[in-house]
Motif scaffolding. Structure first.
Motif, short mmCIF file in Angstrom:
data_model
loop_
_atom_site.label_atom_id
_atom_site.label_comp_id
_atom_site.label_asym_id
_atom_site.label_seq_id
_atom_site.Cartn_x
_atom_site.Cartn_y
_atom_site.Cartn_z
N HIS A 2 63.16 32.94 -21.22
CA HIS A 2 62.69 32.81 -19.83
C HIS A 2 63.64 33.46 -18.84
O HIS A 2 64.84 33.58 -19.09
CB HIS A 2 62.49 31.34 -19.48
CG HIS A 2 63.77 30.57 -19.35
ND1 HIS A 2 64.41 30.02 -20.44
CD2 HIS A 2 64.53 30.26 -18.28
CE1 HIS A 2 65.51 29.40 -20.02
NE2 HIS A 2 65.61 29.54 -18.72
N LYS A 3 63.09 33.89 -17.71
CA LYS A 3 63.90 34.43 -16.62
C LYS A 3 64.06 33.36 -15.56
O LYS A 3 63.12 32.61 -15.27
CB LYS A 3 63.21 35.64 -15.99
CG LYS A 3 63.09 36.84 -16.91
CD LYS A 3 62.60 38.03 -16.11
CE LYS A 3 62.31 39.23 -17.00
NZ LYS A 3 62.05 40.43 -16.23
N ILE A 4 65.24 33.31 -14.95
CA ILE A 4 65.46 32.36 -13.86
C ILE A 4 64.92 33.00 -12.57
O ILE A 4 65.31 34.12 -12.23
CB ILE A 4 66.95 32.03 -13.69
CG1 ILE A 4 67.51 31.43 -14.98
CG2 ILE A 4 67.17 31.09 -12.52
CD1 ILE A 4 69.00 31.17 -14.92
N PRO A 5 64.05 32.29 -11.83
CA PRO A 5 63.58 32.84 -10.56
C PRO A 5 64.65 32.72 -9.48
O PRO A 5 65.34 31.70 -9.39
CB PRO A 5 62.37 31.96 -10.23
CG PRO A 5 62.62 30.68 -10.93
CD PRO A 5 63.45 31.00 -12.15
N VAL A 6 64.79 33.79 -8.70
CA VAL A 6 65.82 33.84 -7.66
C VAL A 6 65.15 33.95 -6.29
O VAL A 6 64.27 34.78 -6.09
CB VAL A 6 66.74 35.07 -7.88
CG1 VAL A 6 67.77 35.17 -6.76
CG2 VAL A 6 67.42 34.99 -9.24
N THR A 7 65.55 33.08 -5.37
CA THR A 7 65.08 33.15 -3.99
C THR A 7 66.23 33.68 -3.13
O THR A 7 67.33 33.13 -3.15
CB THR A 7 64.67 31.75 -3.48
OG1 THR A 7 63.66 31.22 -4.33
CG2 THR A 7 64.14 31.82 -2.06
N VAL A 8 65.97 34.75 -2.39
CA VAL A 8 66.98 35.32 -1.48
C VAL A 8 66.64 34.85 -0.07
O VAL A 8 65.51 35.02 0.39
CB VAL A 8 66.97 36.86 -1.55
CG1 VAL A 8 67.97 37.45 -0.55
CG2 VAL A 8 67.28 37.33 -2.97
N VAL A 9 67.60 34.24 0.61
CA VAL A 9 67.38 33.73 1.97
C VAL A 9 68.19 34.57 2.95
O VAL A 9 69.41 34.67 2.83
CB VAL A 9 67.78 32.24 2.09
CG1 VAL A 9 67.53 31.74 3.51
CG2 VAL A 9 67.01 31.39 1.09
N THR A 10 67.49 35.21 3.89
CA THR A 10 68.18 36.02 4.90
C THR A 10 67.99 35.37 6.27
O THR A 10 67.20 34.45 6.42
CB THR A 10 67.62 37.46 4.96
OG1 THR A 10 66.30 37.41 5.53
CG2 THR A 10 67.54 38.08 3.59
N GLY A 129 67.43 38.37 -17.57
CA GLY A 129 67.67 36.93 -17.41
C GLY A 129 67.26 36.35 -16.09
O GLY A 129 67.20 35.13 -15.93
N ALA A 130 67.01 37.20 -15.08
CA ALA A 130 66.67 36.68 -13.75
C ALA A 130 65.70 37.63 -13.06
O ALA A 130 65.67 38.83 -13.36
CB ALA A 130 67.94 36.52 -12.90
N THR A 131 64.94 37.11 -12.15
CA THR A 131 63.98 37.93 -11.41
C THR A 131 63.91 37.47 -9.96
O THR A 131 63.96 36.26 -9.69
CB THR A 131 62.58 37.85 -12.06
OG1 THR A 131 61.67 38.63 -11.30
CG2 THR A 131 62.06 36.43 -12.14
N VAL A 132 63.86 38.42 -9.03
CA VAL A 132 63.73 38.04 -7.61
C VAL A 132 62.31 37.55 -7.39
O VAL A 132 61.35 38.31 -7.48
CB VAL A 132 64.05 39.21 -6.67
CG1 VAL A 132 63.78 38.80 -5.22
CG2 VAL A 132 65.50 39.63 -6.82
#
Length: 360
Positions: A2-10, A129-132
């Motif tokens: 699985h890929k870890i979902p990544v949230t980018v906060v600006t 391993g991760a996805t935006v």
């Protein structure tokens, strides 16, 4: 797999990123969230809150100076300059512990361009391993209503002058345009400080500036359902159909009333709901095209789930925030499970039968 979902906060200084992060950590609803921040000093997140987090082990949580390992400081605010030296090893450290983490939130300096960070997730060391999952822009409604893009201009300029790595020549307005251009979802903060007619005026202006399909959600004091912000970790969130009740805050989910500050008007949250749909076998490209069209036509903030693709032994993960859609195969279907496509669609004023017909 699985890929870890990544949230980018600006968002600029004072736009509400810190309040949002604090609220997420206080209301994780069982999710194990890792947070990357620019400066602990700015974040002001309570040490006890971090020590009670679900990501770090007891021994990780003992250092009072650095906080526990689920909040990692990136010493330099401008990620585009430190991506290789600092960000890459930090991400690899998190990916080594991917079984312990359900999602990652990265808070960027409002003065750094978000695009280089998003592009870094295409690197081979990270992309497996991760996805935006989404780029969330926090925007100060009070400042915009007064004709400014940032509330405290002096503090912002001081922050910029203190950071050698930043491009000092770019006008603040251009940086704001970059934030909006990269956003998949906009959180409009401090709406309670502004007259309703002015909030509507600010929203109308923002809609002209944003890409089609990017939605605006009003957010009071960081109180927003985690499902709107955080991705779908298919390794732990298989029971999608059981989760929609989290959204119906004002109808039957009284357990989470503490998420809202009742001194303020939360009427705009009343209609946020989730629709769970089960479909048969799908063709990925056709499915995503239908979902993209749906986002243009309805007030849909987020779509997540998994799909049964004909002839493939693996399950396809589907995630969408605004107009951004991500799909990847995460694991083989187990012999004991029925193959099906399950999607959860989160938004406002949604008509279940019309949406089912459009997807089906």
């Amino acid at each position: 797999m699985h890929k870890i979902p990544v949230t980018v906060v600006t968002g600029f200084l004072g736009a509400g990123k810190t309040t949002l992060l604090r609220h997420l950590l206080q209301n994780p609803q069982g999710r194990r969230i890792a947070v990357l921040v620019n400066e602990f000093g700015e974040v002001g997140i309570d040490g006890d809150l971090l020590r009670s987090c679900q990501v770090c082990d007891e021994e990780d949580a003992t250092d009072p100076n650095n906080g526990p390992s689920n909040v990692i400081e990136l010493t330099n605010g401008c990620l585009c300059c430190t991506v290789q030296e600092e960000f890459l090893p930090t991400m690899q450290q998190l990916l080594d512990r991917r079984e312990d983490i359900d999602c990652i939130v990265i808070e960027t300096s409002g003065l750094a361009l978000p695009k280089p960070l998003v592009q870094a997730f295409r690197w081979p060391e990270i992309r497996t391993g991760a996805t935006v999952d989404g780029v969330i822009a926090t925007v100060d409604c009070e400042a915009l209503a007064a004709g400014r893009v940032v509330g405290d201009v002096a503090a912002l300029l001081e922050q910029r002058a203190a950071d050698d790595s930043l491009e000092h020549e770019t006008p603040i307005e251009e940086l704001f345009e970059d934030q909006l251009a990269c956003a998949d979802l906009v959180l409009l903060t401090k709406c309670d400080q502004v007259a309703p007619a002015d909030v509507a005026r600010v929203e109308a202006w923002l809609k002209q500036e944003l890409r089609p399909g990017v939605k605006i959600v009003r957010c009071q004091r960081g109180a927003i359902a985690p499902e709107l912000l955080l991705g779908f970790n298919a390794a732990v969130e298989d029971n999608l159909a059981d989760r929609p009740s989290h959204h119906d805050h004002h109808h039957h989910d009284h357990d989470h009333d503490d998420e809202h500050d009742h001194d303020h008007d939360h009427d705009h949250d009343d209609d946020i709901s989730a629709i769970a749909l089960t479909l048969g076998t799908v063709e990925p490209r056709a499915l995503v095209q239908r979902l993209e069209r749906l986002v243009q036509e309805w007030e849909i903030y987020r779509i997540k789930g998994f799909a049964d693709v004909a002839g493939k032994p693996m399950r396809l993960v589907v995630q969408g925030v605004g107009p951004r859609f991500e799909t990847f195969f995460d694991r083989p279907w187990r012999p004991d499970e029925a193959r099906s496509t399950q999607l959860v669609i989160i938004g406002r004023d949604l008509d279940r039968s019309a949406i089912a017909a459009a997807i089906g």
